[in-house]
Write a protein that holds these residues in place. Sequence first.
Motif, PDB file in Angstrom:
ATOM      1  N   ARG A   1     -10.746  21.824  -9.508  1.00 14.00           N
ATOM      2  CA  ARG A   1      -9.578  22.152  -8.667  1.00 14.00           C
ATOM      3  C   ARG A   1      -8.339  21.401  -9.153  1.00 14.00           C
ATOM      4  NH1 ARG A   1      -7.067  20.237  -3.995  1.00 14.00           N
ATOM      5  NH2 ARG A   1      -6.172  21.885  -2.685  1.00 14.00           N
ATOM      6  N   THR A   2      -8.527  20.127  -9.562  1.00 13.66           N
ATOM      7  CA  THR A   2      -7.396  19.342 -10.067  1.00 13.66           C
ATOM      8  C   THR A   2      -6.794  20.007 -11.306  1.00 13.66           C
ATOM      9  OG1 THR A   2      -8.347  17.287  -9.219  1.00 13.66           O
ATOM     10  CG2 THR A   2      -6.715  17.092 -10.984  1.00 13.66           C
ATOM     11  N   ALA A   3      -7.666  20.462 -12.218  1.00 10.77           N
ATOM     12  CA  ALA A   3      -7.162  21.137 -13.422  1.00 10.77           C
ATOM     13  C   ALA A   3      -6.412  22.415 -13.053  1.00 10.77           C
ATOM     14  CB  ALA A   3      -8.332  21.461 -14.354  1.00 10.77           C
ATOM     15  N   ARG A   4      -6.918  23.154 -12.090  1.00  6.74           N
ATOM     16  CA  ARG A   4      -6.256  24.405 -11.684  1.00  6.74           C
ATOM     17  C   ARG A   4      -4.892  24.127 -11.055  1.00  6.74           C
ATOM     18  NH1 ARG A   4      -9.740  25.909  -8.463  1.00  6.74           N
ATOM     19  NH2 ARG A   4      -8.749  25.574  -6.433  1.00  6.74           N
ATOM     20  N   VAL A   5      -4.823  23.136 -10.183  1.00 10.62           N
ATOM     21  CA  VAL A   5      -3.555  22.815  -9.512  1.00 10.62           C
ATOM     22  C   VAL A   5      -2.514  22.358 -10.527  1.00 10.62           C
ATOM     23  CG1 VAL A   5      -2.451  21.218  -7.899  1.00 10.62           C
ATOM     24  CG2 VAL A   5      -4.600  22.336  -7.276  1.00 10.62           C
ATOM     25  N   LEU A   6      -2.939  21.503 -11.465  1.00 10.50           N
ATOM     26  CA  LEU A   6      -1.994  21.034 -12.482  1.00 10.50           C
ATOM     27  C   LEU A   6      -1.484  22.199 -13.332  1.00 10.50           C
ATOM     28  CD1 LEU A   6      -3.704  17.718 -13.671  1.00 10.50           C
ATOM     29  CD2 LEU A   6      -1.619  17.949 -12.316  1.00 10.50           C
ATOM     30  N   ARG A   7      -2.384  23.104 -13.692  1.00 14.74           N
ATOM     31  CA  ARG A   7      -1.952  24.261 -14.489  1.00 14.74           C
ATOM     32  C   ARG A   7      -0.971  25.122 -13.700  1.00 14.74           C
ATOM     33  NH1 ARG A   7      -3.755  29.169 -14.098  1.00 14.74           N
ATOM     34  NH2 ARG A   7      -5.698  28.551 -13.061  1.00 14.74           N
ATOM     35  N   GLU A   8      -1.264  25.366 -12.418  1.00 15.45           N
ATOM     36  CA  GLU A   8      -0.380  26.192 -11.601  1.00 15.45           C
ATOM     37  C   GLU A   8       0.986  25.534 -11.436  1.00 15.45           C
ATOM     38  OE1 GLU A   8      -2.697  26.611  -8.092  1.00 15.45           O
ATOM     39  OE2 GLU A   8      -3.894  28.285  -8.863  1.00 15.45           O
ATOM     40  N   ARG A   9       1.002  24.220 -11.318  1.00 16.26           N
ATOM     41  CA  ARG A   9       2.287  23.530 -11.186  1.00 16.26           C
ATOM     42  C   ARG A   9       3.082  23.582 -12.485  1.00 16.26           C
ATOM     43  NH1 ARG A   9       1.172  18.070  -7.550  1.00 16.26           N
ATOM     44  NH2 ARG A   9       0.700  19.171  -5.602  1.00 16.26           N
ATOM     45  N   GLN A  10       2.366  23.474 -13.580  1.00 13.59           N
ATOM     46  CA  GLN A  10       3.072  23.602 -14.859  1.00 13.59           C
ATOM     47  C   GLN A  10       3.673  24.996 -14.992  1.00 13.59           C
ATOM     48  OE1 GLN A  10       1.005  22.617 -18.417  1.00 13.59           O
ATOM     49  NE2 GLN A  10       0.874  20.424 -17.950  1.00 13.59           N
ATOM     50  N   GLU A  11       2.858  25.992 -14.633  1.00 16.32           N
ATOM     51  CA  GLU A  11       3.342  27.359 -14.772  1.00 16.32           C
ATOM     52  C   GLU A  11       4.536  27.606 -13.863  1.00 16.32           C
ATOM     53  OE1 GLU A  11      -0.103  29.621 -13.886  1.00 16.32           O
ATOM     54  OE2 GLU A  11      -0.996  29.410 -15.891  1.00 16.32           O
TER      55      GLU A  11
END
Length: 438
Positions: free
Chosen positions: A60-70
């Motif tokens: 979930r942490t990896a997904r949230v970080l990716r979404e924030r980057q995007e």
Amino acid sequence: GEQGVRTFRWRGRDPTEGKLMGTTFASGLDDYPRALFPGEDEEHLDLLCWLALGAGKLARTARVLRERQEARLLLPQAQAPGAARAPSPGGAIGSGAAADPASSSGHFGAAELVALEARYTALAGDLLLGLEATHWSEEDGAYVDTGTSWPMQGSPSSPTSPHQVASLGKDVVVSCGAPNGESKIVHVPYDYEPSDVARAQDRELRQGCPESHPKMNWPLAAPGGGLMLQAAVVGPKSARQTGNNRPRSAKQGGSGPTHGKVRHLGYVSLFPLLLTLLEPGAPGRPRDEARLESLLRLMRDPEKVWSPHGLRSLSKADLFYAQENAPGDAPYWRGSVWMPVNFLALRALSHYAKHPTASRELQGLANETYAQLRANLLATVLGGWENPSRGKEGQGEGGTEGSLWEHYDDKTGRGLRSHPFTGWTALILNIMAEQYSI
């Protein structure tokens, strides 16, 4: 575990520490009953659940970080002069991502985060496969550890014949001496049958002392007078002719103990529910709803885990319920009500009461259990706060008014051990406010 299935065990259990059962301090549930015979073949349910939870959180942490980057909510900062970029976990992850601006600035790039999310999602899935394949006990309708034990008296699926189940006996704590004057404290069987020839001869020759210290010096006295006695597990009668009658000396094989499910019902059995690892109605998870219903029945059973003061740590029907682990070593996780686990239970019940793919019946049962458990916990903890006479040390002693306690008696609701205890028992404030985010 089965081939391709991941299982884990807590380290540090010592079969020679001279207690009723080897403790599992690494788990935090010190004297909670585990396999009678500590060893490398143990598979601990709660440890697997913690790892599955951690893998899911990392995904979930990896997904949230990716979404924030995007969404450009997390902007890469310039790398400090001379600073080297930390290597990517897993080695191969991140190769070929040099063109990613975030990758060159010391942050994980989008490609790396996608790979990390997939990696930890797959790991969590593998762990949940182990949960089902290794730890579910259809006979008990609950999840349990596995390891080497005997069938236990009082276990839900134990054999009915007393010749096939282990029971509790008594040892006398004595001092034994060696020829060189050295002494050793040992536990001598206090209750044995005359037909148990091997033990009778042992008592006659050395009064139960080991060959290394064959002279019986004296029995130890209990603080209140009389002999110091310690509870001990006595194996099934069918195992006694081989000398395999006690865990401290038993050997596997023959009529001795076997590896299989370790059927102690309590906090550990509830861990997949407590950590919300089960997903009712989710694709590919056809058993989860039935598993949750079964765990809720266990949770609500007053002869097992449910008490008027909160969820008790060990079933009332268990052989080890309220048993000392050694003289003066009061039971700890063997029936008492503990706030951190009850908090996790309320958090999970609140989650499943609103779960979008759970059936209405499951949602209603979770909601009803939540309301009852919350009311019981508030009455217990706030009652002890407002009425110090309910506290064990509050009777006739000053200074306990307004105390929170380390844990609580499941029969009376009295506070036990450390006080004031503003560590995990302060979670009562979250329960009052119904705030369960962690």
